[in-house]
Design a protein around this motif. Sequence first.
Motif, short mmCIF file in Angstrom:
data_model
loop_
_atom_site.label_atom_id
_atom_site.label_comp_id
_atom_site.label_asym_id
_atom_site.label_seq_id
_atom_site.Cartn_x
_atom_site.Cartn_y
_atom_site.Cartn_z
N ARG A 7 0.83 -1.21 0.00
CA ARG A 7 0.00 0.00 0.00
C ARG A 7 0.86 1.26 0.00
O ARG A 7 0.60 2.21 -0.74
N ARG A 8 1.89 1.28 0.82
CA ARG A 8 2.75 2.47 0.91
C ARG A 8 3.47 2.71 -0.41
O ARG A 8 3.58 3.84 -0.88
N ARG A 9 3.96 1.64 -1.01
CA ARG A 9 4.66 1.77 -2.29
C ARG A 9 3.72 2.34 -3.35
O ARG A 9 4.10 3.24 -4.11
N ALA A 10 2.49 1.83 -3.41
CA ALA A 10 1.54 2.29 -4.42
C ALA A 10 1.16 3.76 -4.21
O ALA A 10 0.92 4.49 -5.17
N ALA A 11 1.10 4.17 -2.94
CA ALA A 11 0.67 5.54 -2.62
C ALA A 11 1.82 6.53 -2.62
O ALA A 11 1.62 7.73 -2.43
N GLY A 12 3.04 6.04 -2.78
CA GLY A 12 4.20 6.93 -2.71
C GLY A 12 4.54 7.34 -1.29
O GLY A 12 5.25 8.33 -1.08
N THR A 13 4.07 6.56 -0.31
CA THR A 13 4.37 6.84 1.10
C THR A 13 5.73 6.24 1.44
O THR A 13 6.00 5.09 1.10
N PRO A 14 6.60 6.98 2.12
CA PRO A 14 7.91 6.41 2.47
C PRO A 14 7.77 5.13 3.29
O PRO A 14 6.81 4.96 4.04
N ALA A 15 8.72 4.26 3.12
CA ALA A 15 8.73 3.01 3.88
C ALA A 15 9.01 3.28 5.36
O ALA A 15 9.46 4.36 5.73
N PHE A 16 8.73 2.27 6.18
CA PHE A 16 9.07 2.36 7.59
C PHE A 16 10.30 1.50 7.87
O PHE A 16 10.68 0.64 7.08
N THR A 17 10.91 1.73 9.01
CA THR A 17 11.97 0.87 9.53
C THR A 17 11.33 -0.33 10.21
O THR A 17 10.34 -0.18 10.94
N VAL A 18 11.86 -1.52 9.98
CA VAL A 18 11.42 -2.72 10.71
C VAL A 18 12.50 -3.04 11.75
O VAL A 18 13.64 -3.32 11.40
N MET A 19 12.13 -2.95 13.02
CA MET A 19 13.09 -3.03 14.11
C MET A 19 12.77 -4.20 15.03
O MET A 19 11.81 -4.16 15.80
N SER A 20 13.58 -5.25 14.95
CA SER A 20 13.40 -6.38 15.84
C SER A 20 13.98 -6.07 17.22
O SER A 20 15.09 -5.55 17.33
N CYS A 21 13.23 -6.41 18.25
CA CYS A 21 13.72 -6.33 19.62
C CYS A 21 13.77 -7.72 20.25
O CYS A 21 13.74 -7.86 21.47
N ASP A 22 13.81 -8.75 19.40
CA ASP A 22 13.89 -10.11 19.91
C ASP A 22 15.33 -10.49 20.21
O ASP A 22 16.27 -9.95 19.65
N ASN A 23 15.44 -11.47 21.07
CA ASN A 23 16.72 -11.86 21.63
C ASN A 23 17.35 -12.95 20.77
O ASN A 23 17.39 -14.11 21.13
N LEU A 24 17.82 -12.57 19.59
CA LEU A 24 18.50 -13.54 18.74
C LEU A 24 19.63 -12.84 17.99
O LEU A 24 19.56 -11.63 17.76
N PRO A 25 20.67 -13.59 17.62
CA PRO A 25 21.82 -12.97 16.97
C PRO A 25 21.43 -12.28 15.67
O PRO A 25 20.65 -12.82 14.88
N HIS A 26 21.97 -11.08 15.45
CA HIS A 26 21.72 -10.32 14.23
C HIS A 26 20.22 -10.26 13.92
O HIS A 26 19.77 -10.59 12.82
N ASN A 27 19.45 -9.83 14.92
CA ASN A 27 17.99 -9.86 14.77
C ASN A 27 17.49 -9.05 13.58
O ASN A 27 16.53 -9.43 12.91
#
Length: 493
Positions: free
Chosen positions: A175-195
Amino acid sequence: MKLNKHNLTQLAPQVKIPAYAIADTRQGIAHIGVGGFHRAHQAYYTDALMNTGEGLDWSICGVGLRAEDRKARDDLAGQDYLFTLYELGDTDDTEVRVIGSISDMLLAEDGAQALIDKLASPAIRIVSLTITEGGYCIDDSNGEFMAHLPQIQHDLAHPNTPKTVFGFICAALTRRRAAGTPAFTVMSCDNLPHNGGVTRKALLAFAALHDAELRDWIAANVSFPNAMVDRITPMTSTAHRLQLHDEHGIDDAWPVVCEPFVQWVLEDRFVNGRPAWEKVGVQFTDDVTPYEEMKIGLLNGSHLALTYLGFLKGYRFVHETMNDPLFVAYMRAYMDLDVTPNLAPVPGIDLTEYKQTLVDRFSNQAIADQLERVCSDGSSKFPKFTVPTINRLIADGRETERAALVVAAWALYLKGVDENGVSYKIPDPRAEFCQGLVSDDGLISQRLLGVEEIFGTAIPNSPAFVAAFERCFASLRDHGVTKTLQRLLKKPV
């Protein structure tokens, strides 16, 4: 006093309340997987920033994808999304604080479209995750995305009514791509290596199966910062609720209890802005790897080293294991001799002090951290927290007995009866499979260590490790935890 906005100013004076007007906040983060850790960590830091007068446009909209998230939503909604952060420690400087940084929570069960609309909104600039180690659908044996899983196949076939985190994020980014809306950051806070790297790999793999052009757009426009997250956060019990009520007069349906210690080291890779979390103690870095390896090897590795042995002994809380000098000696030997030699220098961290901090934190009587919590999901934790240490020991030709004891304790724990004859359930999504691996003592080494997605290939092919595992397992079974530790540490029996 029931916790809600109306009663905030009437709470006891020792209870800290938001210094900002909650009505002035605006949502900028959607967080998938609202549980104790998210509330004691990311929501805590965001609230702290808001208390300085900054970051009011980074309020959090919670997201629940599971049926069991409804109770969490209902508990929070019933008190205007406020909750109490209740620090428990053995000193007098602990804090009781009402957090106001979560302002709503949407459930996938209540309508996929409303949730996709929220994630597609230009106001949402970060989508953060605590979906557990197993929630990323990555096969630990080969690092590949498990596209065959039924829930993944459902989302590929029904992109407008997804069920998984990957389906929802891709629907929103479409939806964001089609509307020209900037992407968001996807931020993992899970406890795994190189999340962050794991999240990127999984999402791009899913997107490639859905729409190759979308996959390329995500790769070019979405960032996935790696993070090291740390705060011991036990499951909130009825006893905790009553303790909070009796000591501070707060009637909170779902407080979060945690230790005073908190740490967040985060790579500064955000494509659409971020809160100024560095102003409230978050450490930003270009590379989180040394911090991550330190924490996963020392803290999480030591947790597993203690937890199954402790449970077999009959203990049920982490601090009980630390009240036993044999356990402390074993933990220190494991950290000093097996893990520390593998670690690169960590900027700004004295490893000797860090290890002492872990001993102190695990010894916290007041927090009463449940061994059951740390025992859970062993089949997902071993490949991340323990196997890398063992692989390095094998590769370097070093002693493997202490590390083999961790695995042997898990093997005996999977039988479901401690050395006092008390039965218990195995809290692991793969419990039935894992218990089948240990049903025949004569085949345990072959069956358990041969599971490649848990133990890889080096461990079952190391005669020295297999022999050490078999010695430790037999000793635990025949002589118990105390005598096994005494033998291992060469203490007088």
